[in-house]
Design a protein around this motif. Structure first.
Motif, PDB file in Angstrom:
ATOM      1  N   VAL A 186       0.890  -1.221   0.007  1.00  0.00           N
ATOM      2  CA  VAL A 186       0.243   0.290  -0.271  1.00  0.00           C
ATOM      3  C   VAL A 186       0.951   1.395   0.000  1.00  0.00           C
ATOM      4  O   VAL A 186       1.697   1.651   0.999  1.00  0.00           O
ATOM      5  CB  VAL A 186      -1.079  -0.373   1.040  1.00  0.00           C
ATOM      6  N   ALA A 187       1.093   2.213  -0.440  1.00  0.00           N
ATOM      7  CA  ALA A 187       1.352   3.284  -0.428  1.00  0.00           C
ATOM      8  C   ALA A 187       0.427   4.272  -0.528  1.00  0.00           C
ATOM      9  O   ALA A 187      -0.417   4.387   0.962  1.00  0.00           O
ATOM     10  CB  ALA A 187       0.669   3.849  -2.271  1.00  0.00           C
ATOM     11  N   LYS A 188       1.286   5.401   0.169  1.00  0.00           N
ATOM     12  CA  LYS A 188       1.291   6.179   1.759  1.00  0.00           C
ATOM     13  C   LYS A 188       0.021   7.347   1.495  1.00  0.00           C
ATOM     14  O   LYS A 188      -0.601   7.734   2.637  1.00  0.00           O
ATOM     15  CB  LYS A 188       2.094   7.646   1.157  1.00  0.00           C
ATOM     16  N   ASP A 189      -0.628   7.425   0.444  1.00  0.00           N
ATOM     17  CA  ASP A 189      -2.350   7.542   0.370  1.00  0.00           C
ATOM     18  C   ASP A 189      -3.552   6.710   0.160  1.00  0.00           C
ATOM     19  O   ASP A 189      -4.189   7.062  -0.085  1.00  0.00           O
ATOM     20  CB  ASP A 189      -2.035   8.874  -0.641  1.00  0.00           C
ATOM     21  N   GLY A 190      -2.496   5.443   0.193  1.00  0.00           N
ATOM     22  CA  GLY A 190      -3.837   5.269   0.524  1.00  0.00           C
ATOM     23  C   GLY A 190      -4.470   3.846  -0.559  1.00  0.00           C
ATOM     24  O   GLY A 190      -4.893   2.603  -0.602  1.00  0.00           O
ATOM     25  N   GLU A 191      -3.924   4.153  -1.850  1.00  0.00           N
ATOM     26  CA  GLU A 191      -3.605   3.298  -2.516  1.00  0.00           C
ATOM     27  C   GLU A 191      -3.162   2.026  -2.892  1.00  0.00           C
ATOM     28  O   GLU A 191      -1.693   1.830  -1.991  1.00  0.00           O
ATOM     29  CB  GLU A 191      -3.427   4.202  -3.514  1.00  0.00           C
ATOM     30  N   PRO A 192      -3.294   1.211  -3.806  1.00  0.00           N
ATOM     31  CA  PRO A 192      -2.218  -0.048  -4.044  1.00  0.00           C
ATOM     32  C   PRO A 192      -1.392   0.504  -4.353  1.00  0.00           C
ATOM     33  O   PRO A 192      -1.306   1.319  -5.492  1.00  0.00           O
ATOM     34  CB  PRO A 192      -2.834  -1.126  -4.698  1.00  0.00           C
ATOM     35  N   ALA A 193       0.066  -0.516  -3.963  1.00  0.00           N
ATOM     36  CA  ALA A 193       0.940  -0.118  -4.817  1.00  0.00           C
ATOM     37  C   ALA A 193       1.793  -0.947  -4.903  1.00  0.00           C
ATOM     38  O   ALA A 193       3.102  -1.452  -5.448  1.00  0.00           O
ATOM     39  CB  ALA A 193       1.649   0.367  -3.465  1.00  0.00           C
ATOM     40  N   SER A 194       0.792  -2.115  -5.864  1.00  0.00           N
ATOM     41  CA  SER A 194       1.466  -3.574  -5.449  1.00  0.00           C
ATOM     42  C   SER A 194       0.054  -4.569  -6.384  1.00  0.00           C
ATOM     43  O   SER A 194      -0.897  -4.144  -5.664  1.00  0.00           O
ATOM     44  CB  SER A 194       2.283  -4.441  -5.283  1.00  0.00           C
ATOM     45  N   LYS A 195       0.820  -5.326  -6.911  1.00  0.00           N
ATOM     46  CA  LYS A 195      -0.929  -6.081  -7.023  1.00  0.00           C
ATOM     47  C   LYS A 195      -1.151  -6.801  -5.888  1.00  0.00           C
ATOM     48  O   LYS A 195      -0.665  -6.884  -5.153  1.00  0.00           O
ATOM     49  CB  LYS A 195      -0.613  -7.160  -8.501  1.00  0.00           C
ATOM     50  N   ILE A 196      -2.325  -7.654  -5.981  1.00  0.00           N
ATOM     51  CA  ILE A 196      -2.747  -8.500  -4.839  1.00  0.00           C
ATOM     52  C   ILE A 196      -2.006  -9.462  -5.316  1.00  0.00           C
ATOM     53  O   ILE A 196      -1.846  -9.953  -6.126  1.00  0.00           O
ATOM     54  CB  ILE A 196      -4.380  -8.239  -4.888  1.00  0.00           C
ATOM     55  N   ILE A 197      -1.138 -10.167  -3.713  1.00  0.00           N
ATOM     56  CA  ILE A 197      -0.852 -11.507  -3.981  1.00  0.00           C
ATOM     57  C   ILE A 197      -1.539 -12.907  -3.490  1.00  0.00           C
ATOM     58  O   ILE A 197      -1.437 -12.023  -1.751  1.00  0.00           O
ATOM     59  CB  ILE A 197       1.061 -11.273  -3.999  1.00  0.00           C
ATOM     60  N   MET A 198      -1.966 -13.650  -3.577  1.00  0.00           N
ATOM     61  CA  MET A 198      -2.753 -14.983  -2.786  1.00  0.00           C
ATOM     62  C   MET A 198      -1.684 -16.149  -3.005  1.00  0.00           C
ATOM     63  O   MET A 198      -0.378 -16.452  -3.365  1.00  0.00           O
ATOM     64  CB  MET A 198      -3.727 -15.429  -3.612  1.00  0.00           C
ATOM     65  N   TYR A 199      -1.099 -16.885  -2.041  1.00  0.00           N
ATOM     66  CA  TYR A 199      -0.276 -17.448  -1.634  1.00  0.00           C
ATOM     67  C   TYR A 199      -0.849 -18.157  -0.561  1.00  0.00           C
ATOM     68  O   TYR A 199      -1.856 -17.975   0.187  1.00  0.00           O
ATOM     69  CB  TYR A 199       1.261 -17.187  -1.382  1.00  0.00           C
TER      70      TYR A 199
ATOM     71  N   LEU B 274       5.980   6.214  10.242  1.00  0.00           N
ATOM     72  CA  LEU B 274       4.467   7.033   9.673  1.00  0.00           C
ATOM     73  C   LEU B 274       3.379   7.745  11.100  1.00  0.00           C
ATOM     74  O   LEU B 274       3.737   6.618  12.280  1.00  0.00           O
ATOM     75  CB  LEU B 274       3.451   5.971   9.124  1.00  0.00           C
ATOM     76  N   SER B 275       3.160   8.184  11.080  1.00  0.00           N
ATOM     77  CA  SER B 275       2.069   9.336  11.890  1.00  0.00           C
ATOM     78  C   SER B 275       1.093   8.729  12.426  1.00  0.00           C
ATOM     79  O   SER B 275       0.715   7.862  11.229  1.00  0.00           O
ATOM     80  CB  SER B 275       1.836  10.631  11.541  1.00  0.00           C
ATOM     81  N   ASP B 276       0.595   8.797  13.392  1.00  0.00           N
ATOM     82  CA  ASP B 276      -0.597   8.063  14.267  1.00  0.00           C
ATOM     83  C   ASP B 276      -1.787   8.625  13.345  1.00  0.00           C
ATOM     84  O   ASP B 276      -2.525   7.516  12.069  1.00  0.00           O
ATOM     85  CB  ASP B 276      -1.308   8.359  14.978  1.00  0.00           C
ATOM     86  N   GLU B 277      -1.942   9.906  12.397  1.00  0.00           N
ATOM     87  CA  GLU B 277      -2.793  10.189  11.492  1.00  0.00           C
ATOM     88  C   GLU B 277      -3.070   9.683  10.324  1.00  0.00           C
ATOM     89  O   GLU B 277      -4.018   9.566  10.062  1.00  0.00           O
ATOM     90  CB  GLU B 277      -2.657  12.122  11.532  1.00  0.00           C
ATOM     91  N   ASP B 278      -1.265   9.275   9.801  1.00  0.00           N
ATOM     92  CA  ASP B 278      -1.484   8.494   8.347  1.00  0.00           C
ATOM     93  C   ASP B 278      -1.817   7.314   8.852  1.00  0.00           C
ATOM     94  O   ASP B 278      -2.341   6.840   7.379  1.00  0.00           O
ATOM     95  CB  ASP B 278       0.109   8.465   8.418  1.00  0.00           C
ATOM     96  N   LYS B 279      -0.705   6.464  10.107  1.00  0.00           N
ATOM     97  CA  LYS B 279      -1.299   5.480   9.833  1.00  0.00           C
ATOM     98  C   LYS B 279      -3.185   4.846  10.013  1.00  0.00           C
ATOM     99  O   LYS B 279      -4.171   4.032   9.504  1.00  0.00           O
ATOM    100  CB  LYS B 279      -1.206   4.663  11.077  1.00  0.00           C
ATOM    101  N   LYS B 280      -3.715   5.388  10.829  1.00  0.00           N
ATOM    102  CA  LYS B 280      -5.482   5.583  10.977  1.00  0.00           C
ATOM    103  C   LYS B 280      -6.131   6.124   9.451  1.00  0.00           C
ATOM    104  O   LYS B 280      -7.039   5.238   9.084  1.00  0.00           O
ATOM    105  CB  LYS B 280      -5.957   7.093  11.602  1.00  0.00           C
ATOM    106  N   MET B 281      -5.611   6.637   8.607  1.00  0.00           N
ATOM    107  CA  MET B 281      -6.110   7.626   7.343  1.00  0.00           C
ATOM    108  C   MET B 281      -6.188   6.206   6.313  1.00  0.00           C
ATOM    109  O   MET B 281      -6.631   5.679   5.717  1.00  0.00           O
ATOM    110  CB  MET B 281      -5.169   8.672   7.105  1.00  0.00           C
ATOM    111  N   ILE B 282      -4.948   5.486   6.520  1.00  0.00           N
ATOM    112  CA  ILE B 282      -4.964   4.777   5.480  1.00  0.00           C
ATOM    113  C   ILE B 282      -5.235   2.905   6.193  1.00  0.00           C
ATOM    114  O   ILE B 282      -5.958   2.574   5.309  1.00  0.00           O
ATOM    115  CB  ILE B 282      -3.179   4.358   5.238  1.00  0.00           C
ATOM    116  N   SER B 283      -5.653   2.968   7.387  1.00  0.00           N
ATOM    117  CA  SER B 283      -5.940   1.534   7.269  1.00  0.00           C
ATOM    118  C   SER B 283      -7.593   1.555   7.911  1.00  0.00           C
ATOM    119  O   SER B 283      -8.066   1.013   7.036  1.00  0.00           O
ATOM    120  CB  SER B 283      -6.210   1.377   8.976  1.00  0.00           C
ATOM    121  N   LEU B 284      -8.074   2.954   7.756  1.00  0.00           N
ATOM    122  CA  LEU B 284      -9.521   3.239   7.019  1.00  0.00           C
ATOM    123  C   LEU B 284      -9.450   3.185   5.492  1.00  0.00           C
ATOM    124  O   LEU B 284     -10.853   2.288   5.557  1.00  0.00           O
ATOM    125  CB  LEU B 284     -10.312   4.836   7.993  1.00  0.00           C
ATOM    126  N   LYS B 285      -8.983   3.445   5.353  1.00  0.00           N
ATOM    127  CA  LYS B 285      -9.373   3.895   3.230  1.00  0.00           C
ATOM    128  C   LYS B 285      -8.861   1.565   3.028  1.00  0.00           C
ATOM    129  O   LYS B 285     -10.045   1.646   1.991  1.00  0.00           O
ATOM    130  CB  LYS B 285      -7.952   4.712   2.669  1.00  0.00           C
TER     131      LYS B 285
END
Ligand SMILES: [Zn+2]
Length: 115
Positions: A51-64, A96-107
């Motif tokens: 996941v990227a800093k803006d909460g967008e995916p930064a890679s393909k989804i990998i399943m294993y 990351l700051s807690d704010e960033d973590k919160k934002m990304i987790s939520l997203k």
């Protein structure tokens, strides 16, 4: 000073060793990744994506699946349906700051999570 015996219990998900190896591999291939979303499924398979800093995916989804050449038949069918998720969390690879973590987790996860 009195010992604080009433310590708040924190739920810290432990990233498993084998998951860590996967996470490192994913991050290596995802320069924008600041963490990896780890989704554990009830069948034992895993789903991961950087996941990227803006909460967008930064890679393909990998399943294993551990110790297996491929994911189980169930996952092949439903692609690791949300209903079967037992745990999901983000393994942060950068401070990351807690704010960033919160934002990304939520997203990403749909709920807040700090650890
Ligand atoms: Zn599976």
């Amino acid at each position: 000073m009195a010992k604080n015996t009433n310590k708040r219990k924190k739920t810290v998900q432990k990233t498993e060793k084998r998951e860590l190896a996967m996470i490192e591999g994913i991050l290596e291939g995802s320069p924008d990744g600041i963490g990896v979303v780890v989704v554990r499924l009830d069948c034992g398979c895993r789903k991961m994506a950087a996941v990227a800093k803006d909460g967008e995916p930064a890679s393909k989804i990998i399943m294993y699946r551990d110790m297996a050449n491929s994911i189980c038949d169930k996952c092949k069918e439903d692609n690791g349906a949300f209903m079967r998720v037992t745990e999901s969390f983000i393994h942060w690879s950068e401070e990351l700051s807690d704010e960033d973590k919160k934002m990304i987790s939520l997203k990403v996860l749909g709920h807040q999570e700090i650890h």
